[in-house]
Design an enzyme around this catalytic site. Structure first.
Site, mmCIF file in Angstrom:
data_model
loop_
_atom_site.group_PDB
_atom_site.id
_atom_site.type_symbol
_atom_site.label_atom_id
_atom_site.label_comp_id
_atom_site.label_asym_id
_atom_site.label_seq_id
_atom_site.Cartn_x
_atom_site.Cartn_y
_atom_site.Cartn_z
ATOM 1 N N LYS A 1 0.902 -1.077 -0.002
ATOM 2 C CA LYS A 1 0.024 0.104 -0.087
ATOM 3 C C LYS A 1 1.029 1.362 -0.034
ATOM 4 O O LYS A 1 1.612 1.358 0.900
ATOM 5 C CB LYS A 1 -1.038 -0.196 1.316
ATOM 6 C CG LYS A 1 -1.680 -0.924 1.308
ATOM 7 C CD LYS A 1 -2.430 -1.294 2.540
ATOM 8 C CE LYS A 1 -1.627 -1.581 3.729
ATOM 9 N NZ LYS A 1 -2.474 -1.832 5.057
ATOM 10 N N THR B 1 -8.617 9.186 8.583
ATOM 11 C CA THR B 1 -7.862 8.112 7.923
ATOM 12 C C THR B 1 -7.716 6.762 8.817
ATOM 13 O O THR B 1 -7.037 5.740 8.688
ATOM 14 C CB THR B 1 -6.930 8.422 7.108
ATOM 15 O OG1 THR B 1 -5.807 8.990 7.975
ATOM 16 C CG2 THR B 1 -7.137 9.239 6.104
ATOM 17 N N GLY C 1 -7.429 3.694 10.903
ATOM 18 C CA GLY C 1 -8.138 2.467 10.547
ATOM 19 C C GLY C 1 -8.165 2.027 9.153
ATOM 20 O O GLY C 1 -8.717 0.684 8.734
ATOM 21 N N THR C 2 -7.605 2.790 8.160
ATOM 22 C CA THR C 2 -7.634 2.086 6.719
ATOM 23 C C THR C 2 -7.111 0.843 6.500
ATOM 24 O O THR C 2 -7.540 0.213 5.834
ATOM 25 C CB THR C 2 -7.376 3.442 5.680
ATOM 26 O OG1 THR C 2 -5.975 3.749 6.318
ATOM 27 C CG2 THR C 2 -8.162 4.629 5.529
ATOM 28 N N GLY C 3 -5.919 0.665 7.066
ATOM 29 C CA GLY C 3 -5.022 -0.408 6.759
ATOM 30 C C GLY C 3 -6.168 -1.770 7.404
ATOM 31 O O GLY C 3 -6.215 -2.673 6.366
ATOM 32 N N CYS C 4 -6.687 -1.675 8.577
ATOM 33 C CA CYS C 4 -7.352 -2.737 9.187
ATOM 34 C C CYS C 4 -8.502 -2.932 8.168
ATOM 35 O O CYS C 4 -8.822 -3.857 8.093
ATOM 36 C CB CYS C 4 -7.711 -2.269 10.467
ATOM 37 S SG CYS C 4 -6.524 -1.896 11.564
#
Ligand SMILES: Cc1ncc(COP(=O)(O)OP(=O)(O)O)c(N)n1
Ligand SMILES: Cc1ncsc1CCOP(=O)(O)O
Ligand SMILES: [Mg+2]
Length: 538
Positions: A224, A257, A259-262
């Site tokens: 990412k 933003t 928490g976007t990865g989880c």
């Protein structure tokens, strides 16, 4: 007896469950069966639906933007059940992480055993794994209770910069967890850490990292690029061990933003649990996170610099529909009211006959009907299509697709741009784009199309002033793109075999107007074409 009410399994004895498919939908329907050990409750023995299930193994975020809470919300938003094994409890908010309390390894093991031995999740997704012991415990549990897919989000540092899993964890990631993973989703810092600290600053570096991490053992890698320094666009690189796919989208300007990865990893897990292929799962998950970020733009939660993502999309998204399958393009029937009128049949009767004859997807291409009649026809056709599990698309008219809740649209080069259609329709609807050239095909991919319609392959009288691209043009478009392609233009029983015989793997079928609808009997013509298509793929 084991029983299931409406959508949620109340009790499931996997040893005796009988599983069958329903209308091609991938959700499993499980018939209640006799089980001596369980005596209550006793409702009717209807076939009940087993909900796709993700188990997340991650840390709790008290601010609920990331971690277990993000995973629960993302899965709920995507229509998937989510169970939770908590590895750590963090005290955090929109300012940062104030404290971390790691759950003892043996209690993580107990939680894993509880869920895996009884609830049989389809997919396991991992987030914060704060100790080597917890990584080892997880790997051991997955060997004892295998699942369909393992999604690893190699969480190491929080968005605010707090270490959530130290460098000591890296060896166990590399040696034990990643080789078991179906996909790993590092950001640039995590990818760099997994590769011993190599600097990663460009898109070329991301390609390198994806390949190098793939060499460690996971089946797929999504690097990412949200932290790319010089990039204005958000770029992610996906590698499946064979091909690279670059996902590029304009950045959504929002402080929310956290928490976007989880959320992305959970959404990939959710799509896999529903039965999607990996590339489709990644594509839909990316669209979902983009939509979530967009919905979160203006929400004000907490006083810190990073607010949470709004996972539930204001509960707008309709996620219970089965995912798009490129095989749906096999026999693609495109209606034409002029032709149907000439033969004295309604749009609805034409669609019924095409489906009965074996059409695998329907497009309503109604250039001459009033909007209100188009909408009524779309709603009526949708009912029929839903019963048969056949997707219904609307030609050109995004408004009619939205109003009727059709499965998607087909748009051309002079219609509404596909990226605008995607923004209006959300992450789940199917979008097909007409492409005559590799340039069109590249743009369709960037804009978030699900498939390409390419033609006219042969001359046609159905569409005026339409340039014929021939078999060579069709092949060039197919070879230039990773998207599935359906051929269109002058196709019927006499030439469908030549098209399918091109032998390009992403050419999935033929789209036909006059050969089905400018004929006396739609049912007979569709059946004949289906036979030819089946013959040509033997
Ligand atoms: C499957 C499929 N492929 C191509 C087209 C053509 O769409 P477009 O270029 O927008 O032309 P019109 O159909 O709007 O005349 C299609 N309809 N379906
Ligand atoms: C809509 C369209 N787009 C390219 S060719 C075409 C018409 C296809 O109609 P037919 O199958 O009757 O040739
Ligand atoms: Mg059009």
């Amino acid at each position: 007896m084991a029983y299931f009410c409406t959508q949620i399994p109340v009790l499931l004895n996997p040893g005796v469950a009988c599983i069958k498919s329903f209308h091609q939908y991938r959700f499993l329907h499980i018939k209640a069966m006799q089980d001596d050990k369980v005596s209550t409750p006793t409702p009717s023995d209807e076939c009940m639906v087993r909900v796709p299930h993700v188990l997340t193994v991650a840390g709790s975020d008290s601010g609920a933007g990331a971690g277990i809470q993000a995973d629960l919300k993302a899965c709920a938003a995507r229509g998937v059940y989510c169970s939770t094994v908590i590895t750590a409890v963090t005290a955090q908010n929109t300012v940062g992480v104030q404290g971390v309390n790691i759950v003892p390894e043996d209690f993580v093991a107990e939680q894993l055993r509880s869920v895996l031995s009884d609830m049989h999740p389809d997919v396991v997704k991992t987030g914060m794994l704060p100790s080597i012991g917890i990584v080892k415990t997880l790997c051991q549990s997955l060997k004892e209770f295998p699942v369909q897919a393992l999604v690893v989000d190699p969480v190491m540092v929080s968005t605010s910069g707090h270490t959530l899993a130290g460098p000591s964890i890296l060896d166990s990631f590399r040696e034990e967890l990643l080789p078991m993973a179906d996909i790993v989703t590092p950001n640039l810092k995590e990818a760099s850490a997994l590769l011993g600290g190599v600097p990663l600053e460009t898109i070329a570096d991301m390609h390198y990292a994806a390949k190098a991490i793939h060499d460690i053992g996971p089946r797929n890698v999504l690097v990412k690029g949200g932290d790319l320094p010089a990039s204005l666009d958000a770029v992610d690189v996906f590698y499946d061990g064979k091909d690279f796919y670059v996902f590029q989208s304009s950045r959504i300007m929002t402080p929310n933003t956290h928490g976007t990865g989880c959320t992305l990893a959970s959404s990939v897990a959710a799509e896999l649990a529903k039965g999607s292929q990996m590339l489709s799962a990644v594509k839909v998950a990316k669209r979902y996170i983009e939509a979530a970020l967009s919905y979160s733009k203006n929400i004000a939660i907490g006083g810190g610099r990073q607010g949470p993502v709004d996972h539930l999309l204001k509960l707008k998204s309709n996620v219970q529909r089965r995912p798009f399958d490129p095989c749906d393009l096999f026999l693609y029937a495109v209606t034409d009211s002029r032709m149907n009128k000439r033969w004295g049949r309604s749009i609805v009767d034409a669609v019924k006959a095409a489906i009965e004859g074996g059409a695998t997807i329907i497009q309503l291409r109604e250039k001459e009907v009033e909007t209100s009649d188009f909408l009524e026809a779309a709603k009526a056709c949708l009912k029929i299509c839903r019963v048969h599990g056949v997707p219904l698309l609307i030609n050109d008219r995004i408004d009619v697709a939205l109003a009727s809740d059709a499965d998607g649209v087909h748009i051309g080069q002079s219609d509404m741009p596909a990226h605008v259609a995607r923004a209006l329709l959300g992450p789940d609807k199917i979008i097909g784009v007409s492409c005559k050239t590799p340039e069109h095909a590249l743009q369709a991919w960037i804009d978030g199309a699900d498939y390409i319609g390419s033609g006219g392959v042969y001359p046609t009288t159905t569409k005026e002033n339409n340039k014929t691209i021939g078999l060579d043009g069709l092949k060039t478009v197919c070879l230039s793109s990773k998207l599935p392609v359906v051929a269109i233009g002058g196709i019927g029983t006499s030439n469908a075999q030549a098209i399918m015989g091109l032998g390009v793997p992403n050419l999935k079928g033929v789209a036909v107007v006059s050969a089905l609808f400018d004929r006396e009997c739609v049912l007979t013509e569709t059946r004949k074409l289906l036979e030819v298509l089946k013959e040509s793929t033997k």
